[in-house]
Design an enzyme around this catalytic site. Structure first.
Site, PDB file in Angstrom:
ATOM      1  N   TYR A 121       0.830  -1.221   0.000  1.00  0.00           N
ATOM      2  CA  TYR A 121       0.000   0.000   0.000  1.00  0.00           C
ATOM      3  C   TYR A 121       0.860   1.265   0.000  1.00  0.00           C
ATOM      4  O   TYR A 121       0.658   2.152  -0.828  1.00  0.00           O
ATOM      5  CB  TYR A 121      -0.925  -0.006   1.230  1.00  0.00           C
ATOM      6  CG  TYR A 121      -1.940   1.106   1.210  1.00  0.00           C
ATOM      7  CD1 TYR A 121      -3.219   0.885   0.697  1.00  0.00           C
ATOM      8  CD2 TYR A 121      -1.623   2.381   1.679  1.00  0.00           C
ATOM      9  CE1 TYR A 121      -4.159   1.905   0.657  1.00  0.00           C
ATOM     10  CE2 TYR A 121      -2.556   3.409   1.641  1.00  0.00           C
ATOM     11  CZ  TYR A 121      -3.823   3.176   1.134  1.00  0.00           C
ATOM     12  OH  TYR A 121      -4.744   4.182   1.095  1.00  0.00           O
ATOM     13  N   PHE A 174      -7.246  19.783 -25.207  1.00  0.00           N
ATOM     14  CA  PHE A 174      -7.943  18.551 -25.544  1.00  0.00           C
ATOM     15  C   PHE A 174      -9.288  18.569 -24.820  1.00  0.00           C
ATOM     16  O   PHE A 174      -9.479  19.326 -23.876  1.00  0.00           O
ATOM     17  CB  PHE A 174      -7.100  17.327 -25.138  1.00  0.00           C
ATOM     18  CG  PHE A 174      -7.777  16.047 -25.544  1.00  0.00           C
ATOM     19  CD1 PHE A 174      -7.986  15.763 -26.884  1.00  0.00           C
ATOM     20  CD2 PHE A 174      -8.254  15.151 -24.602  1.00  0.00           C
ATOM     21  CE1 PHE A 174      -8.659  14.613 -27.269  1.00  0.00           C
ATOM     22  CE2 PHE A 174      -8.918  13.993 -24.983  1.00  0.00           C
ATOM     23  CZ  PHE A 174      -9.112  13.724 -26.319  1.00  0.00           C
ATOM     24  N   ASP A 175     -10.217  17.705 -25.240  1.00  0.00           N
ATOM     25  CA  ASP A 175     -11.582  17.816 -24.692  1.00  0.00           C
ATOM     26  C   ASP A 175     -11.645  17.640 -23.172  1.00  0.00           C
ATOM     27  O   ASP A 175     -12.367  18.365 -22.484  1.00  0.00           O
ATOM     28  CB  ASP A 175     -12.559  16.867 -25.402  1.00  0.00           C
ATOM     29  CG  ASP A 175     -12.208  15.399 -25.285  1.00  0.00           C
ATOM     30  OD1 ASP A 175     -11.123  15.070 -24.766  1.00  0.00           O
ATOM     31  OD2 ASP A 175     -13.020  14.550 -25.708  1.00  0.00           O
ATOM     32  N   ASP A 180       0.947  19.408 -21.288  1.00  0.00           N
ATOM     33  CA  ASP A 180       0.039  18.265 -21.353  1.00  0.00           C
ATOM     34  C   ASP A 180       0.743  17.328 -22.336  1.00  0.00           C
ATOM     35  O   ASP A 180       0.662  17.500 -23.550  1.00  0.00           O
ATOM     36  CB  ASP A 180      -1.314  18.756 -21.871  1.00  0.00           C
ATOM     37  CG  ASP A 180      -2.313  17.632 -22.075  1.00  0.00           C
ATOM     38  OD1 ASP A 180      -1.948  16.462 -21.871  1.00  0.00           O
ATOM     39  OD2 ASP A 180      -3.458  17.929 -22.458  1.00  0.00           O
ATOM     40  N   ALA A 221       0.990  13.950 -23.190  1.00  0.00           N
ATOM     41  CA  ALA A 221       0.596  12.566 -23.482  1.00  0.00           C
ATOM     42  C   ALA A 221       1.451  11.937 -24.590  1.00  0.00           C
ATOM     43  O   ALA A 221       1.736  10.752 -24.562  1.00  0.00           O
ATOM     44  CB  ALA A 221      -0.882  12.534 -23.877  1.00  0.00           C
ATOM     45  N   LYS A 260      -0.825   6.918 -23.551  1.00  0.00           N
ATOM     46  CA  LYS A 260      -0.325   7.150 -24.916  1.00  0.00           C
ATOM     47  C   LYS A 260       1.168   6.801 -24.924  1.00  0.00           C
ATOM     48  O   LYS A 260       1.534   5.651 -25.031  1.00  0.00           O
ATOM     49  CB  LYS A 260      -0.581   8.597 -25.345  1.00  0.00           C
ATOM     50  CG  LYS A 260      -2.050   8.897 -25.635  1.00  0.00           C
ATOM     51  CD  LYS A 260      -2.822   9.238 -24.423  1.00  0.00           C
ATOM     52  CE  LYS A 260      -4.202   9.756 -24.707  1.00  0.00           C
ATOM     53  NZ  LYS A 260      -4.995   9.858 -23.474  1.00  0.00           N
ATOM     54  N   HIS A 307     -19.961  14.300 -26.307  1.00  0.00           N
ATOM     55  CA  HIS A 307     -19.754  13.328 -27.387  1.00  0.00           C
ATOM     56  C   HIS A 307     -19.741  11.887 -26.891  1.00  0.00           C
ATOM     57  O   HIS A 307     -20.070  10.970 -27.627  1.00  0.00           O
ATOM     58  CB  HIS A 307     -18.466  13.634 -28.150  1.00  0.00           C
ATOM     59  CG  HIS A 307     -17.264  13.799 -27.285  1.00  0.00           C
ATOM     60  ND1 HIS A 307     -17.046  14.917 -26.517  1.00  0.00           N
ATOM     61  CD2 HIS A 307     -16.214  12.989 -27.039  1.00  0.00           C
ATOM     62  CE1 HIS A 307     -15.929  14.804 -25.856  1.00  0.00           C
ATOM     63  NE2 HIS A 307     -15.391  13.627 -26.141  1.00  0.00           N
TER      64      HIS A 307
HETATM   65  N1  F0G Z   1      -4.447  15.273 -22.864  1.00  0.00           N
HETATM   66  C1  F0G Z   1      -4.413  14.878 -24.146  1.00  0.00           C
HETATM   67  C2  F0G Z   1      -3.612  15.647 -25.145  1.00  0.00           C
HETATM   68  C3  F0G Z   1      -5.119  13.725 -24.528  1.00  0.00           C
HETATM   69  O1  F0G Z   1      -5.078  13.337 -25.796  1.00  0.00           O
HETATM   70  C4  F0G Z   1      -5.850  13.011 -23.534  1.00  0.00           C
HETATM   71  C5  F0G Z   1      -6.614  11.834 -23.886  1.00  0.00           C
HETATM   72  C6  F0G Z   1      -5.849  13.477 -22.222  1.00  0.00           C
HETATM   73  C7  F0G Z   1      -5.129  14.610 -21.920  1.00  0.00           C
HETATM   74  C8  F0G Z   1      -6.620  12.780 -21.125  1.00  0.00           C
HETATM   75  O2  F0G Z   1      -6.026  11.605 -20.783  1.00  0.00           O
HETATM   76  O3  F0G Z   1      -7.618   9.774 -21.392  1.00  0.00           O
HETATM   77  O4  F0G Z   1      -5.762   9.390 -19.770  1.00  0.00           O
HETATM   78  O5  F0G Z   1      -7.705  10.764 -19.136  1.00  0.00           O
HETATM   79  N2  F0G Z   1      -6.864  11.524 -25.054  1.00  0.00           N
HETATM   80  C9  F0G Z   1      -7.571  10.343 -25.507  1.00  0.00           C
HETATM   81  C10 F0G Z   1      -7.768  10.447 -26.985  1.00  0.00           C
HETATM   82  C11 F0G Z   1      -8.809  10.004 -24.762  1.00  0.00           C
HETATM   83  O6  F0G Z   1      -8.482   9.598 -27.528  1.00  0.00           O
HETATM   84  O7  F0G Z   1      -7.153  11.309 -27.622  1.00  0.00           O
HETATM   85  P1  F0G Z   1      -6.829  10.302 -20.230  1.00  0.00           P
END
Ligand code: F0G
Length: 468
Positions: free
Chosen positions: A74, A126-127, A216, A218, A259, A451
């Site tokens: 833990y 990103f969304d 950010d 990823a 990613k 979406h």
């Molecule tokens: N930032 C970027 C640039 C992303 O592409 C994503 C996720 C996130 C943050 C959030 O990360 O999914 O681990 O919570 N992108 C995925 C996509 C969902 O399909 O592009 P997460």
């Protein structure tokens, strides 16, 4: 850049997973049952899944081996020590907060730093970053460079417009800007990279105004590959040394390890500001988990530690980016316009241009996504006015996306070029009947990130589908 290319995939396949194409009638039934929202389809309904490159990659033998070494203690697990050391080494930040994925890192960060009405400025949100900012009462604003939305190819379309950024900060005042974020690569404008020059200029703007500058990140390794390939002065530099230079420019990072962590789940925040770290940790213990595991199993931490190093392998990156380019070329040859140049993780189709008879308010990119599913059991995702439009939850303003795109994301190390050739064949067939595609309307939607769950209705009956 000196090329010493491997002729094919720099790996061989050790384990396989069966996939099956259900027949056309079944596909038509499934998409109706899913209310025309591809997020509602099940894995069994799909032959080739290009919905996302997130958490969908294949792990290496080294990652599977690391999984067995996972320590599930833990507090203070050995897996955590390995994870922390890896993140510190690669990202150059002292404090590390493991999170179960990228958006939980965003949630922690924005819950902690945002006051209502604060701005978060990004090359393009990103969304989930946008959604998390708005959820905490913040205002997310995008500052993409001028080239981002122009059709002509140029190498670093992901860049921030630093003049506009600087102007905005001067006009609105430093106090209202909580953070500047650089998304690398810039997913929403087509997986497009950001140059080192632009990273450095953005960093200068932030330092001058004393505003925290975060990445950010990823897809940081894919971004580093583009810098090596396309930015003057970097051709002879190793990927890890470019990565180090990138992260020296920022105060911290939020990362989805699904990613370029080459993992199926995971994420983290890394930063040098101890006070902010303490505040984030307080909240983290309440919502994510103890600071040495943060919502992840020990085995996940080990998988990510291996993945973060493996992803910086030049041959891996070279094949990956070339595969995306190959796929983009095939889609173009099928007569469907794409965003050029192709970016790091996906081919982005310009559905607005491809289907001019469907207005943005009727979601041409959704029409094309549905067509790919019906044609070949292929799942792709709308990145247009369903994802980025709707009603702004803070201002009530009606929004239309700058472009109606469809994203065809390539999971890492999963599909071969013959899978992609099959998708390109489906694209040709869609092209041949494109005038029969019709628009959609949303009949039900959530306030944030609509979406994922919205329900749709087709606006006019589809013409008879032939074939199987
Ligand atoms: N930032 C970027 C640039 C992303 O592409 C994503 C996720 C996130 C943050 C959030 O990360 O999914 O681990 O919570 N992108 C995925 C996509 C969902 O399909 O592009 P997460």
């Amino acid at each position: 850049m000196k090329k010493n290319r491997q002729p094919a995939e720099p790996y061989r396949i050790k384990s396989v997973e069966s996939i099956r194409l259900i027949n056309r009638k079944e596909r038509e039934e499934r998409i109706v049952q899913s209310k025309y929202n591809v997020f509602q389809l099940g894995a069994d309904d799909i032959y080739i899944d290009l919905l996302t490159d997130s958490g969908t990659g294949a792990m290496s033998n080294r990652q599977w081996a690391a999984l067995m070494l996972g320590d599930e203690t833990y507090a203070g697990a050995a897996s955590w020590k390995r994870f922390k050391a890896t993140v510190q080494e690669i990202f150059g930040k002292q404090f590390v907060i493991p999170c179960h994925q990228g958006r939980s890192a965003e949630n922690l960060m924005f819950s902690t730093i945002l006051n209502k009405g604060d701005y978060v400025l990004n090359n393009t949100h990103f969304d989930t970053t946008r959604g998390n900012t708005q959820h905490k009462g913040g205002i997310p604003l995008d500052f993409p460079c001028a080239e981002a939305n122009q059709p002509e190819p140029s190498p670093f379309k992901g860049n921030m417009d630093t003049s506009r950024l600087d102007e905005f900060i001067r006009k609105e005042g430093v106090d209202r800007v909580a953070m500047v974020i650089m998304t690398i690569t810039n997913n929403s404008v087509g997986g497009q990279p950001v140059s080192m020059k632009n990273i450095s200029e953005t960093s200068d703007v932030c330092r001058e105004h004393n505003i925290p500058f975060f990445f950010d990140c990823a897809r940081f390794a894919e971004n580093a590959y583009f810098i090596k390939r396309d930015e003057p002065g970097y051709a002879d530099r190793s990927i890890p040394s470019i990565v180090t230079e990138m992260f020296e420019a920022c105060d911290g990072v939020m990362m989805s390890a699904k990613k370029d962590g080459l993992a199926n789940i995971g994420g983290f925040i890394a930063l040098n500001d101890e006070q902010l770290y303490d505040r984030l940790t307080e909240l983290m213990i309440i919502v994510e988990g103890f600071p040495t595991y943060g919502g992840l199993a020990g085995r996940d931490l080990d998988i990510i530690s291996v993945g973060l190093k493996e992803v910086q392998d030049f041959d891996y990156l070279d094949f990956r980016i070339e595969q995306v380019e190959y796929f983009g070329q095939k889609i173009k040859e099928a007569g469907i316009p794409i965003v050029e140049p192709t970016g790091g993780h996906a081919v982005f189709v310009d559905a607005g241009k491809f289907l001019p008879h469907i207005p943005a308010e009727q979601y041409p990119a959704q029409a094309l996504s549905v067509a790919f599913y019906i044609e070949g059991g292929i799942r792709v995702v709308e990145m247009g006015s369903i994802m980025f439009g709707g009603t702004d939850p803070n201002t009530g303003e009606k929004l239309i996306a700058p472009r109606e795109l469809v994203r065809m994301a390539l999971p890492r190390r999963v599909y071969t070029n013959s899978h992609l050739d099959f998708v390109a064949e489906a694209a040709s067939k869609i092209e041949a009947r494109k005038s029969s595609l019709t628009g959609y309307k949303i009949t039900r939607e959530a306030k944030f990130l609509r979406h994922f769950t919205c329900e749709l209705e087709q606006l006019a009956p589809r013409s008879v589908e032939i074939g199987g």
